[in-house]
Design a protein around this motif. Structure first.
Motif, PDB file in Angstrom:
ATOM      1  N   LEU A 181     -30.703 -57.045  41.183  1.00 29.64           N
ATOM      2  CA  LEU A 181     -31.434 -57.040  40.159  1.00 29.64           C
ATOM      3  C   LEU A 181     -32.224 -58.289  39.829  1.00 29.64           C
ATOM      4  O   LEU A 181     -33.108 -58.379  41.545  1.00 29.64           O
ATOM      5  N   VAL A 182     -33.530 -57.521  39.580  1.00 32.43           N
ATOM      6  CA  VAL A 182     -35.207 -57.624  39.378  1.00 32.43           C
ATOM      7  C   VAL A 182     -35.572 -57.811  38.056  1.00 32.43           C
ATOM      8  O   VAL A 182     -35.227 -57.538  36.680  1.00 32.43           O
ATOM      9  N   ASN A 183     -36.798 -58.975  37.871  1.00 32.97           N
ATOM     10  CA  ASN A 183     -37.499 -59.641  36.470  1.00 32.97           C
ATOM     11  C   ASN A 183     -38.824 -58.697  36.331  1.00 32.97           C
ATOM     12  O   ASN A 183     -39.464 -58.778  35.486  1.00 32.97           O
ATOM     13  N   GLU A 184     -38.836 -57.241  36.972  1.00 38.42           N
ATOM     14  CA  GLU A 184     -39.837 -56.775  36.383  1.00 38.42           C
ATOM     15  C   GLU A 184     -39.540 -55.003  37.203  1.00 38.42           C
ATOM     16  O   GLU A 184     -38.126 -54.987  37.959  1.00 38.42           O
ATOM     17  N   HIS A 185     -39.969 -54.107  36.352  1.00 35.37           N
ATOM     18  CA  HIS A 185     -39.607 -52.587  36.592  1.00 35.37           C
ATOM     19  C   HIS A 185     -40.326 -52.526  37.957  1.00 35.37           C
ATOM     20  O   HIS A 185     -41.258 -52.663  38.159  1.00 35.37           O
ATOM     21  N   TRP A 186     -39.243 -51.568  38.067  1.00 33.56           N
ATOM     22  CA  TRP A 186     -39.743 -51.091  39.452  1.00 33.56           C
ATOM     23  C   TRP A 186     -41.411 -50.227  39.875  1.00 33.56           C
ATOM     24  O   TRP A 186     -41.787 -49.156  38.656  1.00 33.56           O
ATOM     25  N   SER A 187     -42.106 -50.682  40.618  1.00 37.19           N
ATOM     26  CA  SER A 187     -43.795 -50.031  40.715  1.00 37.19           C
ATOM     27  C   SER A 187     -43.890 -49.599  42.054  1.00 37.19           C
ATOM     28  O   SER A 187     -42.646 -50.429  42.874  1.00 37.19           O
ATOM     29  N   PRO A 188     -44.552 -48.924  42.926  1.00 39.56           N
ATOM     30  CA  PRO A 188     -44.742 -48.531  44.133  1.00 39.56           C
ATOM     31  C   PRO A 188     -45.397 -50.403  44.986  1.00 39.56           C
ATOM     32  O   PRO A 188     -45.370 -50.328  46.054  1.00 39.56           O
ATOM     33  N   GLU A 189     -45.829 -51.614  44.540  1.00 37.99           N
ATOM     34  CA  GLU A 189     -46.653 -51.991  44.735  1.00 37.99           C
ATOM     35  C   GLU A 189     -46.064 -52.432  45.755  1.00 37.99           C
ATOM     36  O   GLU A 189     -45.068 -53.180  44.787  1.00 37.99           O
ATOM     37  N   ARG A 190     -46.538 -53.189  47.258  1.00 35.43           N
ATOM     38  CA  ARG A 190     -45.220 -53.785  48.310  1.00 35.43           C
ATOM     39  C   ARG A 190     -46.458 -53.723  48.852  1.00 35.43           C
ATOM     40  O   ARG A 190     -47.093 -53.350  49.578  1.00 35.43           O
ATOM     41  N   VAL A 191     -45.616 -55.163  49.446  1.00 32.97           N
ATOM     42  CA  VAL A 191     -46.095 -55.496  50.876  1.00 32.97           C
ATOM     43  C   VAL A 191     -44.940 -55.280  51.996  1.00 32.97           C
ATOM     44  O   VAL A 191     -43.510 -55.687  51.180  1.00 32.97           O
ATOM     45  N   ALA A 192     -45.089 -54.407  52.999  1.00 35.56           N
ATOM     46  CA  ALA A 192     -44.320 -54.277  54.082  1.00 35.56           C
ATOM     47  C   ALA A 192     -44.547 -54.825  55.755  1.00 35.56           C
ATOM     48  O   ALA A 192     -45.495 -54.788  55.890  1.00 35.56           O
ATOM     49  N   VAL A 193     -43.467 -55.313  56.209  1.00 38.43           N
ATOM     50  CA  VAL A 193     -43.780 -55.081  57.863  1.00 38.43           C
ATOM     51  C   VAL A 193     -42.257 -54.396  58.589  1.00 38.43           C
ATOM     52  O   VAL A 193     -41.933 -54.610  57.642  1.00 38.43           O
ATOM     53  N   ASP A 194     -42.700 -55.058  59.738  1.00 37.54           N
ATOM     54  CA  ASP A 194     -42.159 -53.646  60.990  1.00 37.54           C
ATOM     55  C   ASP A 194     -41.000 -54.826  60.841  1.00 37.54           C
ATOM     56  O   ASP A 194     -40.537 -55.577  61.147  1.00 37.54           O
ATOM     57  N   LEU A 195     -39.963 -53.530  60.825  1.00 40.01           N
ATOM     58  CA  LEU A 195     -38.298 -54.919  60.504  1.00 40.01           C
ATOM     59  C   LEU A 195     -38.216 -54.702  62.384  1.00 40.01           C
ATOM     60  O   LEU A 195     -37.644 -56.272  63.078  1.00 40.01           O
ATOM     61  N   PHE A 196     -38.690 -54.209  63.453  1.00 43.21           N
ATOM     62  CA  PHE A 196     -39.250 -54.475  64.971  1.00 43.21           C
ATOM     63  C   PHE A 196     -39.722 -55.660  65.020  1.00 43.21           C
ATOM     64  O   PHE A 196     -40.126 -55.510  66.541  1.00 43.21           O
ATOM     65  N   ASP A 197     -40.880 -55.860  64.862  1.00 39.96           N
ATOM     66  CA  ASP A 197     -41.383 -56.310  65.059  1.00 39.96           C
ATOM     67  C   ASP A 197     -41.129 -58.034  66.106  1.00 39.96           C
ATOM     68  O   ASP A 197     -40.789 -59.123  65.785  1.00 39.96           O
ATOM     69  N   PRO A 198     -42.141 -58.142  67.084  1.00 40.29           N
ATOM     70  CA  PRO A 198     -41.479 -59.487  68.371  1.00 40.29           C
ATOM     71  C   PRO A 198     -41.621 -60.909  67.232  1.00 40.29           C
ATOM     72  O   PRO A 198     -40.698 -61.154  68.200  1.00 40.29           O
ATOM     73  N   GLU A 199     -42.925 -60.411  67.343  1.00 42.90           N
ATOM     74  CA  GLU A 199     -42.999 -62.266  66.435  1.00 42.90           C
ATOM     75  C   GLU A 199     -42.121 -62.325  65.695  1.00 42.90           C
ATOM     76  O   GLU A 199     -41.393 -63.750  65.159  1.00 42.90           O
ATOM     77  N   LEU A 200     -41.529 -61.123  64.807  1.00 48.06           N
ATOM     78  CA  LEU A 200     -40.615 -61.958  63.460  1.00 48.06           C
ATOM     79  C   LEU A 200     -38.684 -62.653  64.371  1.00 48.06           C
ATOM     80  O   LEU A 200     -38.288 -63.603  63.787  1.00 48.06           O
ATOM     81  N   ALA A 201     -38.350 -61.487  66.012  1.00 51.97           N
ATOM     82  CA  ALA A 201     -37.970 -61.605  66.361  1.00 51.97           C
ATOM     83  C   ALA A 201     -36.192 -61.910  65.720  1.00 51.97           C
ATOM     84  O   ALA A 201     -35.426 -62.967  65.558  1.00 51.97           O
ATOM     85  N   ILE A 202     -36.001 -60.930  64.772  1.00 50.80           N
ATOM     86  CA  ILE A 202     -34.673 -60.920  63.811  1.00 50.80           C
ATOM     87  C   ILE A 202     -33.634 -60.274  65.335  1.00 50.80           C
ATOM     88  O   ILE A 202     -34.229 -59.342  65.860  1.00 50.80           O
ATOM     89  N   ALA A 203     -32.686 -61.309  64.812  1.00 53.52           N
ATOM     90  CA  ALA A 203     -31.932 -60.404  65.794  1.00 53.52           C
ATOM     91  C   ALA A 203     -30.424 -59.741  64.689  1.00 53.52           C
ATOM     92  O   ALA A 203     -29.212 -60.339  64.763  1.00 53.52           O
TER      93      ALA A 203
END
Length: 172
Positions: free
Chosen positions: A124-146
């Protein structure tokens, strides 16, 4: 509905009441007044179905607030603060089932991995979709997501997102 603050400012973990019945269960997934109290006026409800476990999407921070909850299956959610400031890059993870929801404010990146097959995820979102976004690499070692599964399926677009360090440099 029980609301808990998380380690990332503005991100809320929400426990929803699931009522078992003779046919399965019932839950109030969305209540306009309760979400309005959080400052969210829903304008769009998106539903995504994922056939297999191990599907990964994200990490995306859009210019809108999100309320996320599975209506079937389970997901592992990785939330990353991509807003400027001291919390930039902070990661928090959650396992969400049908009795769980997350409120993720604009500028905070969200991603998820399906833990079960036949997962249905509500956005559920409070604005209609637009292409604007910030994204980051899923596997960035700095994030260290397990990520919880070894076999993952993801889009090349998501895997090709910039690293956290590249975002830092872009903003400097």
């Amino acid at each position: 509905m029980r609301i808990e603050e998380t380690g990332i400012p503005g991100v809320l973990r929400i426990q929803l009441e699931v009522q078992p019945n003779d046919d399965g269960w019932f839950k109030e997934n969305f209540h306009h007044g309760k979400l309005a109290e959080l400052g969210m006026e829903v304008v769009q409800h998106n539903v995504a179905y994922f056939e297999a476990a191990g599907i990964v999407r994200g990490i995306h921070a859009e210019p809108w607030d999100k309320y996320l909850s599975p209506s079937s299956g389970r997901v592992f959610a990785a939330i990353v603060d991509l807003r400027s400031g001291d919390g930039f890059g902070q990661v928090e993870t959650f396992e969400l089932g049908t009795s769980d929801a997350l409120y993720v404010p604009r500028g905070v990146g969200n991603s998820f991995c399906t833990l079960t097959s036949h997962t249905t995820y509500n956005f559920l979102v409070n604005e209609h979709w637009s292409p604007e976004r910030v994204a980051v690499d899923l596997f960035d070692p700095e994030l260290a997501i397990a990520w919880p599964l070894e076999q993952l399926k993801y889009t090349e677009r998501d895997a090709g997102n910039p690293s956290l360090e590249e975002l830092r440099r872009q903003r400097a």
